[in-house]
Design an enzyme around this catalytic site. Sequence first.
Site, PDB file in Angstrom:
ATOM      1  N   ASN A  38      68.470  15.224 -52.067  1.00  0.00           N
ATOM      2  CA  ASN A  38      67.774  14.069 -52.626  1.00  0.00           C
ATOM      3  C   ASN A  38      66.398  14.561 -53.075  1.00  0.00           C
ATOM      4  O   ASN A  38      65.544  14.876 -52.246  1.00  0.00           O
ATOM      5  CB  ASN A  38      67.641  12.935 -51.603  1.00  0.00           C
ATOM      6  CG  ASN A  38      66.929  11.720 -52.192  1.00  0.00           C
ATOM      7  OD1 ASN A  38      65.984  11.865 -52.940  1.00  0.00           O
ATOM      8  ND2 ASN A  38      67.388  10.534 -51.850  1.00  0.00           N
ATOM      9  N   GLU A  94      68.639  10.527 -56.503  1.00  0.00           N
ATOM     10  CA  GLU A  94      67.324   9.997 -56.904  1.00  0.00           C
ATOM     11  C   GLU A  94      66.687  10.840 -58.004  1.00  0.00           C
ATOM     12  O   GLU A  94      65.531  11.255 -57.890  1.00  0.00           O
ATOM     13  CB  GLU A  94      66.376   9.842 -55.698  1.00  0.00           C
ATOM     14  CG  GLU A  94      66.747   8.666 -54.805  1.00  0.00           C
ATOM     15  CD  GLU A  94      65.554   8.108 -54.039  1.00  0.00           C
ATOM     16  OE1 GLU A  94      64.879   7.215 -54.577  1.00  0.00           O
ATOM     17  OE2 GLU A  94      65.289   8.544 -52.901  1.00  0.00           O
ATOM     18  N   ASP A  96      73.134  11.399 -50.031  1.00  0.00           N
ATOM     19  CA  ASP A  96      72.218  10.657 -49.174  1.00  0.00           C
ATOM     20  C   ASP A  96      72.934   9.376 -48.765  1.00  0.00           C
ATOM     21  O   ASP A  96      73.018   8.436 -49.554  1.00  0.00           O
ATOM     22  CB  ASP A  96      70.925  10.366 -49.938  1.00  0.00           C
ATOM     23  CG  ASP A  96      69.936   9.549 -49.123  1.00  0.00           C
ATOM     24  OD1 ASP A  96      70.277   9.144 -47.991  1.00  0.00           O
ATOM     25  OD2 ASP A  96      68.830   9.304 -49.635  1.00  0.00           O
ATOM     26  N   ASN A 151      72.072   7.390 -46.288  1.00  0.00           N
ATOM     27  CA  ASN A 151      71.164   6.386 -45.726  1.00  0.00           C
ATOM     28  C   ASN A 151      71.707   5.745 -44.451  1.00  0.00           C
ATOM     29  O   ASN A 151      71.531   4.542 -44.213  1.00  0.00           O
ATOM     30  CB  ASN A 151      70.806   5.325 -46.772  1.00  0.00           C
ATOM     31  CG  ASN A 151      69.580   5.706 -47.585  1.00  0.00           C
ATOM     32  OD1 ASN A 151      68.582   6.178 -47.033  1.00  0.00           O
ATOM     33  ND2 ASN A 151      69.638   5.499 -48.887  1.00  0.00           N
ATOM     34  N   ASP A 186      71.422  12.762 -44.703  1.00  0.00           N
ATOM     35  CA  ASP A 186      72.125  13.448 -45.791  1.00  0.00           C
ATOM     36  C   ASP A 186      73.331  14.150 -45.179  1.00  0.00           C
ATOM     37  O   ASP A 186      73.167  14.995 -44.291  1.00  0.00           O
ATOM     38  CB  ASP A 186      71.190  14.434 -46.478  1.00  0.00           C
ATOM     39  CG  ASP A 186      69.985  13.736 -47.083  1.00  0.00           C
ATOM     40  OD1 ASP A 186      70.103  13.247 -48.220  1.00  0.00           O
ATOM     41  OD2 ASP A 186      68.939  13.637 -46.388  1.00  0.00           O
ATOM     42  N   ASP A 207      60.834  14.305 -49.984  1.00  0.00           N
ATOM     43  CA  ASP A 207      60.821  13.925 -48.562  1.00  0.00           C
ATOM     44  C   ASP A 207      62.133  14.271 -47.857  1.00  0.00           C
ATOM     45  O   ASP A 207      62.222  14.177 -46.629  1.00  0.00           O
ATOM     46  CB  ASP A 207      60.427  12.448 -48.358  1.00  0.00           C
ATOM     47  CG  ASP A 207      61.029  11.502 -49.371  1.00  0.00           C
ATOM     48  OD1 ASP A 207      61.879  11.950 -50.175  1.00  0.00           O
ATOM     49  OD2 ASP A 207      60.668  10.317 -49.356  1.00  0.00           O
ATOM     50  N   HIS A 208      63.136  14.695 -48.617  1.00  0.00           N
ATOM     51  CA  HIS A 208      64.391  15.204 -48.043  1.00  0.00           C
ATOM     52  C   HIS A 208      64.422  16.722 -48.156  1.00  0.00           C
ATOM     53  O   HIS A 208      63.834  17.288 -49.087  1.00  0.00           O
ATOM     54  CB  HIS A 208      65.600  14.677 -48.811  1.00  0.00           C
ATOM     55  CG  HIS A 208      65.812  13.200 -48.722  1.00  0.00           C
ATOM     56  ND1 HIS A 208      66.854  12.635 -48.021  1.00  0.00           N
ATOM     57  CD2 HIS A 208      65.124  12.163 -49.264  1.00  0.00           C
ATOM     58  CE1 HIS A 208      66.795  11.317 -48.138  1.00  0.00           C
ATOM     59  NE2 HIS A 208      65.764  10.998 -48.878  1.00  0.00           N
TER      60      HIS A 208
END
Length: 257
Positions: free
Chosen positions: A7, A34, A147, A149, A218, A247-248
């Site tokens: 991501n 993303e 991802d 989530n 993930d 941030d991943h």
Amino acid sequence: MKIASFNINGIKARLPRLKEWLSETRPSVACLQEIKTQDEGFPASEFEEIGYHAAWHGQKSFNGVAILTDGEAPQDVSKGLPGDQEDEQARFIECTYRGVRVVNLYLPNGNPHPGPKFDYKLAWMERLRARMQELLASEQPAVVVGDFNVIPHDRDVWSVCAMANDALMQPESRDAYFRLLGDGWTDAIDTLNPRGGVWTFWDYQAGAWQRDHGFRIDHLLLSPETADRLAAAGVDKEYRGREKASDHAPVWVELRS
DNA sequence: ATGCCAACATACTGTTGA
């Protein structure tokens, strides 16, 4: 064959970091989430320069997914998760690469919980389950990565308490994830790290990276045919600490040929 | 109870994310 998921939180803002990671780790397939760009803005030529073909499914500002493949073009590309004609969000793309069906997804976050976004998440997961059951029935080697989530277990988060009210670890989210696994999919990273403590995301806020306040959302799910070929899986954690990082962190699985 | 940080689109602020 190494299949990775990353991501990247904006493909334009992340392009130097992304190309660096591709060149340094050279995955056979890189599934991106993303990308946050429309189809016209996708920088395909940047990847051609370093030997990757691409298929993508973009959307303005938000969401967007892409698959990069080393050396040969992705085959039989399909965009969008079946099951809801009204769903406009670009969160799903599939292709075939060297005989493996590769599914790349960006599952809805679902916050705030409860609410319509959480309902959308759960409905999306049921549609995903239907598609994944079709893949199992086909008996084609398949991987479903991205991802998700979803924080599957308490051992997948630095603080159960801090995240207790988050959509990522509600019982309904976890139940839906375990229904997927129960159909016959193998969570590669969990299988190789049964005691947990492996994170793939660290928030930009509150010094989460510096404090190692992360969690695992993930995932790399393997069909029975590809689970038999599981050689290794891991997280490229170091990339989370670089300048202008997502941030991943990237996750990857190595399949024996 | 909320902001923290970051990217994006728009226009100098608001939305979204996890």
